[in-house]
Design a protein around this motif. Structure first.
Motif, PDB file in Angstrom:
ATOM      1  N   ARG A   1      -4.683 -51.019 -27.746  1.00 33.31           N
ATOM      2  CA  ARG A   1      -3.745 -50.704 -27.980  1.00 33.31           C
ATOM      3  C   ARG A   1      -3.652 -51.301 -29.066  1.00 33.31           C
ATOM      4  O   ARG A   1      -3.588 -49.859 -30.007  1.00 33.31           O
ATOM      5  CB  ARG A   1      -1.680 -51.089 -27.768  1.00 33.31           C
ATOM      6  CG  ARG A   1      -1.915 -49.953 -25.722  1.00 33.31           C
ATOM      7  CD  ARG A   1      -0.570 -50.572 -24.859  1.00 33.31           C
ATOM      8  NE  ARG A   1      -0.539 -49.942 -24.162  1.00 33.31           N
ATOM      9  CZ  ARG A   1       0.859 -49.113 -22.936  1.00 33.31           C
ATOM     10  NH1 ARG A   1       0.882 -51.028 -23.802  1.00 33.31           N
ATOM     11  NH2 ARG A   1       0.240 -49.833 -22.097  1.00 33.31           N
ATOM     12  N   VAL A   2      -4.044 -52.414 -29.779  1.00 31.63           N
ATOM     13  CA  VAL A   2      -3.800 -52.934 -30.819  1.00 31.63           C
ATOM     14  C   VAL A   2      -4.622 -51.650 -31.550  1.00 31.63           C
ATOM     15  O   VAL A   2      -5.288 -51.116 -32.821  1.00 31.63           O
ATOM     16  CB  VAL A   2      -3.877 -53.939 -30.942  1.00 31.63           C
ATOM     17  CG1 VAL A   2      -4.449 -54.422 -32.993  1.00 31.63           C
ATOM     18  CG2 VAL A   2      -2.968 -54.565 -30.182  1.00 31.63           C
ATOM     19  N   GLY A   3      -6.253 -51.779 -30.612  1.00 41.60           N
ATOM     20  CA  GLY A   3      -7.350 -50.760 -31.117  1.00 41.60           C
ATOM     21  C   GLY A   3      -7.294 -49.633 -31.499  1.00 41.60           C
ATOM     22  O   GLY A   3      -7.529 -48.983 -32.482  1.00 41.60           O
ATOM     23  N   HIS A   4      -6.773 -49.245 -30.626  1.00 43.95           N
ATOM     24  CA  HIS A   4      -6.254 -47.398 -31.821  1.00 43.95           C
ATOM     25  C   HIS A   4      -4.786 -47.575 -32.327  1.00 43.95           C
ATOM     26  O   HIS A   4      -4.959 -46.786 -32.840  1.00 43.95           O
ATOM     27  CB  HIS A   4      -5.355 -46.894 -29.875  1.00 43.95           C
ATOM     28  CG  HIS A   4      -4.682 -45.493 -29.463  1.00 43.95           C
ATOM     29  ND1 HIS A   4      -4.259 -45.009 -28.878  1.00 43.95           N
ATOM     30  CD2 HIS A   4      -5.299 -44.477 -30.589  1.00 43.95           C
ATOM     31  CE1 HIS A   4      -3.933 -43.148 -29.279  1.00 43.95           C
ATOM     32  NE2 HIS A   4      -4.902 -43.736 -29.784  1.00 43.95           N
ATOM     33  N   PHE A   5      -3.839 -48.002 -32.449  1.00 46.62           N
ATOM     34  CA  PHE A   5      -3.144 -48.327 -33.411  1.00 46.62           C
ATOM     35  C   PHE A   5      -4.359 -48.313 -35.249  1.00 46.62           C
ATOM     36  O   PHE A   5      -3.706 -47.928 -35.639  1.00 46.62           O
ATOM     37  CB  PHE A   5      -1.919 -49.216 -33.546  1.00 46.62           C
ATOM     38  CG  PHE A   5      -1.681 -49.817 -34.721  1.00 46.62           C
ATOM     39  CD1 PHE A   5      -0.564 -48.544 -35.169  1.00 46.62           C
ATOM     40  CD2 PHE A   5      -1.030 -50.708 -35.585  1.00 46.62           C
ATOM     41  CE1 PHE A   5       0.254 -48.955 -36.606  1.00 46.62           C
ATOM     42  CE2 PHE A   5      -0.697 -50.677 -36.369  1.00 46.62           C
ATOM     43  CZ  PHE A   5      -0.090 -49.897 -36.983  1.00 46.62           C
ATOM     44  N   LEU A   6      -4.649 -49.231 -35.053  1.00 43.53           N
ATOM     45  CA  LEU A   6      -6.336 -49.959 -36.351  1.00 43.53           C
ATOM     46  C   LEU A   6      -6.673 -48.509 -36.655  1.00 43.53           C
ATOM     47  O   LEU A   6      -7.322 -48.322 -37.531  1.00 43.53           O
ATOM     48  CB  LEU A   6      -6.642 -51.272 -35.947  1.00 43.53           C
ATOM     49  CG  LEU A   6      -5.583 -51.626 -36.000  1.00 43.53           C
ATOM     50  CD1 LEU A   6      -6.471 -53.692 -35.986  1.00 43.53           C
ATOM     51  CD2 LEU A   6      -4.678 -52.118 -36.830  1.00 43.53           C
ATOM     52  N   ALA A   7      -6.692 -47.833 -35.564  1.00 44.42           N
ATOM     53  CA  ALA A   7      -7.798 -46.651 -35.590  1.00 44.42           C
ATOM     54  C   ALA A   7      -7.580 -45.845 -36.325  1.00 44.42           C
ATOM     55  O   ALA A   7      -8.455 -44.651 -37.192  1.00 44.42           O
ATOM     56  CB  ALA A   7      -8.331 -45.958 -34.168  1.00 44.42           C
ATOM     57  N   TRP A   8      -5.651 -45.968 -35.942  1.00 46.74           N
ATOM     58  CA  TRP A   8      -5.166 -44.682 -36.753  1.00 46.74           C
ATOM     59  C   TRP A   8      -4.432 -45.292 -38.386  1.00 46.74           C
ATOM     60  O   TRP A   8      -5.288 -44.731 -39.378  1.00 46.74           O
ATOM     61  CB  TRP A   8      -3.962 -44.209 -36.152  1.00 46.74           C
ATOM     62  CG  TRP A   8      -4.240 -43.224 -34.718  1.00 46.74           C
ATOM     63  CD1 TRP A   8      -3.850 -43.884 -33.652  1.00 46.74           C
ATOM     64  CD2 TRP A   8      -4.837 -41.796 -35.046  1.00 46.74           C
ATOM     65  NE1 TRP A   8      -3.996 -42.712 -32.508  1.00 46.74           N
ATOM     66  CE2 TRP A   8      -4.463 -41.078 -33.909  1.00 46.74           C
ATOM     67  CE3 TRP A   8      -4.199 -40.837 -35.952  1.00 46.74           C
ATOM     68  CZ2 TRP A   8      -4.789 -39.667 -33.428  1.00 46.74           C
ATOM     69  CZ3 TRP A   8      -4.329 -39.196 -35.629  1.00 46.74           C
ATOM     70  CH2 TRP A   8      -4.256 -39.145 -34.666  1.00 46.74           C
ATOM     71  N   ILE A   9      -4.606 -46.004 -38.471  1.00 46.63           N
ATOM     72  CA  ILE A   9      -4.022 -46.958 -39.678  1.00 46.63           C
ATOM     73  C   ILE A   9      -5.194 -46.877 -40.502  1.00 46.63           C
ATOM     74  O   ILE A   9      -5.880 -45.990 -41.931  1.00 46.63           O
ATOM     75  CB  ILE A   9      -4.414 -48.295 -39.894  1.00 46.63           C
ATOM     76  CG1 ILE A   9      -2.633 -48.681 -38.980  1.00 46.63           C
ATOM     77  CG2 ILE A   9      -4.699 -49.164 -41.086  1.00 46.63           C
ATOM     78  CD1 ILE A   9      -1.915 -47.854 -39.758  1.00 46.63           C
ATOM     79  N   SER A  10      -7.147 -46.786 -40.261  1.00 44.70           N
ATOM     80  CA  SER A  10      -8.144 -46.399 -40.924  1.00 44.70           C
ATOM     81  C   SER A  10      -8.183 -44.947 -41.635  1.00 44.70           C
ATOM     82  O   SER A  10      -9.442 -44.696 -42.755  1.00 44.70           O
ATOM     83  CB  SER A  10      -9.991 -46.947 -40.010  1.00 44.70           C
ATOM     84  OG  SER A  10     -10.050 -47.882 -39.751  1.00 44.70           O
ATOM     85  N   LEU A  11      -7.550 -44.290 -40.512  1.00 41.05           N
ATOM     86  CA  LEU A  11      -7.620 -42.669 -40.986  1.00 41.05           C
ATOM     87  C   LEU A  11      -6.573 -42.699 -41.817  1.00 41.05           C
ATOM     88  O   LEU A  11      -6.551 -41.017 -43.090  1.00 41.05           O
ATOM     89  CB  LEU A  11      -7.343 -41.754 -39.890  1.00 41.05           C
ATOM     90  CG  LEU A  11      -8.289 -41.845 -38.691  1.00 41.05           C
ATOM     91  CD1 LEU A  11      -8.055 -40.708 -38.411  1.00 41.05           C
ATOM     92  CD2 LEU A  11      -9.994 -41.551 -39.645  1.00 41.05           C
ATOM     93  N   VAL A  12      -5.979 -43.241 -42.767  1.00 39.61           N
ATOM     94  CA  VAL A  12      -4.450 -43.387 -43.846  1.00 39.61           C
ATOM     95  C   VAL A  12      -5.631 -42.557 -45.146  1.00 39.61           C
ATOM     96  O   VAL A  12      -4.421 -41.621 -45.750  1.00 39.61           O
ATOM     97  CB  VAL A  12      -4.224 -44.576 -44.160  1.00 39.61           C
ATOM     98  CG1 VAL A  12      -3.094 -44.605 -45.301  1.00 39.61           C
ATOM     99  CG2 VAL A  12      -3.472 -45.166 -42.656  1.00 39.61           C
TER     100      VAL A  12
END
Length: 226
Positions: free
Chosen positions: A22-33
């Motif tokens: 779940r943390v990785g999922h959240f950070l994957a979206w952060i990478s798309l900022v």
């Protein structure tokens, strides 16, 4: 029989994370900022606002990313071993372009607000927006290491370069180019595309609101007189 040609992914939104993380999922979206800022922020800004400050801000980010690609191609430092799982081993990792983008963005935005050049968003009176911007930059930095796309050295290099270029570009735009903003406004390009500079107006939102109300009252008055 000839072997099939190797395929290469478009890396703009190509972000992988471990299934169930779940943390990785959240950070994957952060990478798309950076993608959201570029497409949702600057493109819509040009369509609806066409402020010279915003246009040069976006141009600076483009220049910054071009410099990043030149450095990556010259240094050719490999990504960490985890790149094999991420299908990213065919690209170089130093410096991190995501970190460079986000810290350029955060640095320029902060300096611009301190100068009082963001009256439309009232950033000077809105510290939470600065907190959000720098938090997203730091989370992006962390995400690139957590997800396995970069080493610590690569994200720190991108961060330092982003802060440096953001500050330099801010100086170039607001010390060297700013006196020419009225010339650009009055040029054929400026008049054709309706580009403008409203940094001299203390509260752009209120100014536009008052002008719209005044124009509506004028139209109503004219219709009654007819």
């Amino acid at each position: 029989m000839t072997s099939p040609t190797a395929l290469k992914a478009v890396t703009l939104t190509h972000v992988r994370y471990q299934r169930g993380d779940r943390v990785g999922h959240f950070l994957a979206w952060i990478s798309l900022v950076p993608v959201f800022i570029s497409l949702g922020g600057f493109v819509s800004h040009f369509i609806f606002r066409r402020e010279l400050q915003g246009i040069f801000f976006a141009l600076g980010l483009i220049v910054s990313q071009f410099i990043n690609e030149v450095i990556k191609t010259s240094v050719q430092q490999a990504r960490p071993a985890t790149c094999a799982l991420l299908e990213m081993c065919d690209s170089h990792g130093w410096p991190s372009s995501h970190c460079q983008y986000m810290f350029f963005f955060a640095s320029y935005l902060t300096l611009l607000s301190l100068r009082g050049g963001l009256s439309f968003w009232h950033v000077r009176d809105n510290p939470p927006l600065h907190l959000l911007t720098w938090s997203l930059a730091l989370l992006t930095m962390y995400s690139r290491v957590y997800l396995g796309y970069h080493t610590l050295a690569q994200v720190f290099a991108g961060t330092a370069l982003g802060v440096f270029l953001g500050a330099v570009w801010f100086w170039v735009v607001n010390s060297v180019l700013y006196p020419y903003f009225p010339v650009i406004e009055e040029s054929a390009f400026g008049r054709w595309f309706y580009v403008k500079d409203t940094s001299h107006i203390p509260n752009v939102l209120k100014f536009e609101y008052d002008m719209a109300r005044a124009e509506r009252r004028k139209l109503a008055s004219n219709s009654k007189s007819d």
